[in-house]
Design an enzyme around this catalytic site. Sequence first.
Site, PDB file in Angstrom:
ATOM      1  N   PRO A  25       0.849  -1.205  -0.070  1.00  0.00           N
ATOM      2  CA  PRO A  25      -0.041  -0.050  -0.115  1.00  0.00           C
ATOM      3  C   PRO A  25       0.844   1.263   0.057  1.00  0.00           C
ATOM      4  O   PRO A  25       1.901   1.427   0.782  1.00  0.00           O
ATOM      5  CB  PRO A  25      -0.844  -0.062   1.234  1.00  0.00           C
ATOM      6  CG  PRO A  25       0.012  -1.093   1.931  1.00  0.00           C
ATOM      7  CD  PRO A  25       0.751  -2.012   1.309  1.00  0.00           C
ATOM      8  N   GLN A 103      -6.869  -1.704   1.916  1.00  0.00           N
ATOM      9  CA  GLN A 103      -6.505  -1.205   3.024  1.00  0.00           C
ATOM     10  C   GLN A 103      -7.153   0.047   3.681  1.00  0.00           C
ATOM     11  O   GLN A 103      -7.305   1.171   2.997  1.00  0.00           O
ATOM     12  CB  GLN A 103      -4.940  -0.638   3.165  1.00  0.00           C
ATOM     13  CG  GLN A 103      -4.310  -0.431   4.533  1.00  0.00           C
ATOM     14  CD  GLN A 103      -3.047   0.306   4.243  1.00  0.00           C
ATOM     15  OE1 GLN A 103      -3.045   1.523   4.181  1.00  0.00           O
ATOM     16  NE2 GLN A 103      -1.960  -0.442   4.541  1.00  0.00           N
ATOM     17  N   TYR A 184      -0.354   6.109  12.474  1.00  0.00           N
ATOM     18  CA  TYR A 184      -1.960   6.440  12.332  1.00  0.00           C
ATOM     19  C   TYR A 184      -2.564   5.735  13.274  1.00  0.00           C
ATOM     20  O   TYR A 184      -2.100   5.409  14.239  1.00  0.00           O
ATOM     21  CB  TYR A 184      -2.475   5.910  10.879  1.00  0.00           C
ATOM     22  CG  TYR A 184      -1.531   6.445   9.644  1.00  0.00           C
ATOM     23  CD1 TYR A 184      -1.397   7.941   9.421  1.00  0.00           C
ATOM     24  CD2 TYR A 184      -0.825   5.658   8.835  1.00  0.00           C
ATOM     25  CE1 TYR A 184      -0.799   8.296   8.242  1.00  0.00           C
ATOM     26  CE2 TYR A 184      -0.096   6.286   7.891  1.00  0.00           C
ATOM     27  CZ  TYR A 184       0.017   7.520   7.485  1.00  0.00           C
ATOM     28  OH  TYR A 184       0.333   7.973   6.553  1.00  0.00           O
ATOM     29  N   ARG A 232      -1.761  -4.626   9.098  1.00  0.00           N
ATOM     30  CA  ARG A 232      -0.231  -4.295   8.890  1.00  0.00           C
ATOM     31  C   ARG A 232       0.195  -3.451  10.315  1.00  0.00           C
ATOM     32  O   ARG A 232      -0.270  -2.506  10.601  1.00  0.00           O
ATOM     33  CB  ARG A 232      -0.124  -3.156   7.797  1.00  0.00           C
ATOM     34  CG  ARG A 232       1.288  -2.676   7.416  1.00  0.00           C
ATOM     35  CD  ARG A 232       1.069  -1.710   6.298  1.00  0.00           C
ATOM     36  NE  ARG A 232       2.372  -1.869   5.383  1.00  0.00           N
ATOM     37  CZ  ARG A 232       3.075  -1.064   4.762  1.00  0.00           C
ATOM     38  NH1 ARG A 232       2.874   0.155   5.031  1.00  0.00           N
ATOM     39  NH2 ARG A 232       4.063  -1.117   3.954  1.00  0.00           N
ATOM     40  N   GLY A 325       7.254  -1.803  -2.247  1.00  0.00           N
ATOM     41  CA  GLY A 325       6.757  -0.520  -2.369  1.00  0.00           C
ATOM     42  C   GLY A 325       7.669   0.285  -3.758  1.00  0.00           C
ATOM     43  O   GLY A 325       7.281   0.375  -4.955  1.00  0.00           O
TER      44      GLY A 325
END
Length: 365
Positions: A25, A103, A184, A232, A325
């Site tokens: 992601p 996600q 987050y 994750r 990524g």
Amino acid sequence: MNRSSLFTPGHIGKVVLKNRLVVAPMTRVTASEEGIASERMKFYYEDFARGGFGLVISEGIYIDKKWSQTYAFQAGLTSPEQIAGWRNVTDAVHKQKGRIFAQIQHAGALSQGNYFRTGTVAPGAVRPSGQQMSFYRGEGQYPVPRELSEEEIQEIIKSFADAAAYAVFDAGFDGVEIHGANGYLLDQFFTDYTNPRSDRWGGNIAGRLQLSLEVIGSVRDRVGRDTPIGIRISQGKVNDFFHKWANGEDDARVVFSLLAQSGIDYLHLTEYEAWQPAFADNPLSLVELARKYAPQLTIMANGSLHDEARAIQVMETGADFIALGRGALANHDWPERVAAGRTLREFDSAILGPIANIKDSELSL
């Protein structure tokens, strides 16, 4: 284990994947201002499936019209229009015989561009470290967030489940990844210095993981047993690259043991370099520690694994899947290139500047 291990079919839950290679992601802020996935996003995700990746994981998708949005021009899953935008993306991926997971994410204190609300929320009124990210249209310090109430926490748990249901039953995603990493909201609850609470959502590391566990349970109840779900997690954060869990392997044992019992189908671990020791006084990587304390879990590893030899090395030490990524950004066809013995393109950081949106050059790779 050799090159062929990367190309062996596998499965996450009941979803069969043609190889062990996953697009990680990555936040690309290319939706409309109202949070609707764009045609440019459709071509971008479709291209990874065309390039041979077994699975694509979407960028973080916000889950409500309150405080979950992280960045301006981020896509959401909160309305029929947003659902239709993502359906356009998932249909395109499926036409290329690919699979795509959603996600789902809540920004918490790291929000720097919310279409719906001003201000931020978090476990407590603790200003995040670091600076807002300019390539996501941020500037200066993060604001001091407001502490969430118990009622608001319960609403957030429900919003994760709502977004998961929209993703799977309406938008056409094949599975769901809960974003519990990188600083987050769920990671803010999980991290010692961002969570000053003394109620059931705080305290020791097991208490601080409780919100993530509740979200997993709520999502599972909503989407059922046949839908793959994962989470994750990380040590480092977008605003604190070097954070480590305070009690090293003891904390890893607690975290991985609880996640093994949580009902997830896979655990997605992200570190800057996935093969490196997780802690200064311990030779084991985070992948190796997860395999030690959660032997039955499917493990996905992310972190500078665009070199084929490194990817194979991390699979040999316990990973089942490799998520790329930077390597995927530079090579939308990384699996096809490696399988054919072709040279890989080097990652060009200009892709992510001055704003980290999807560039024309990426769509013509």
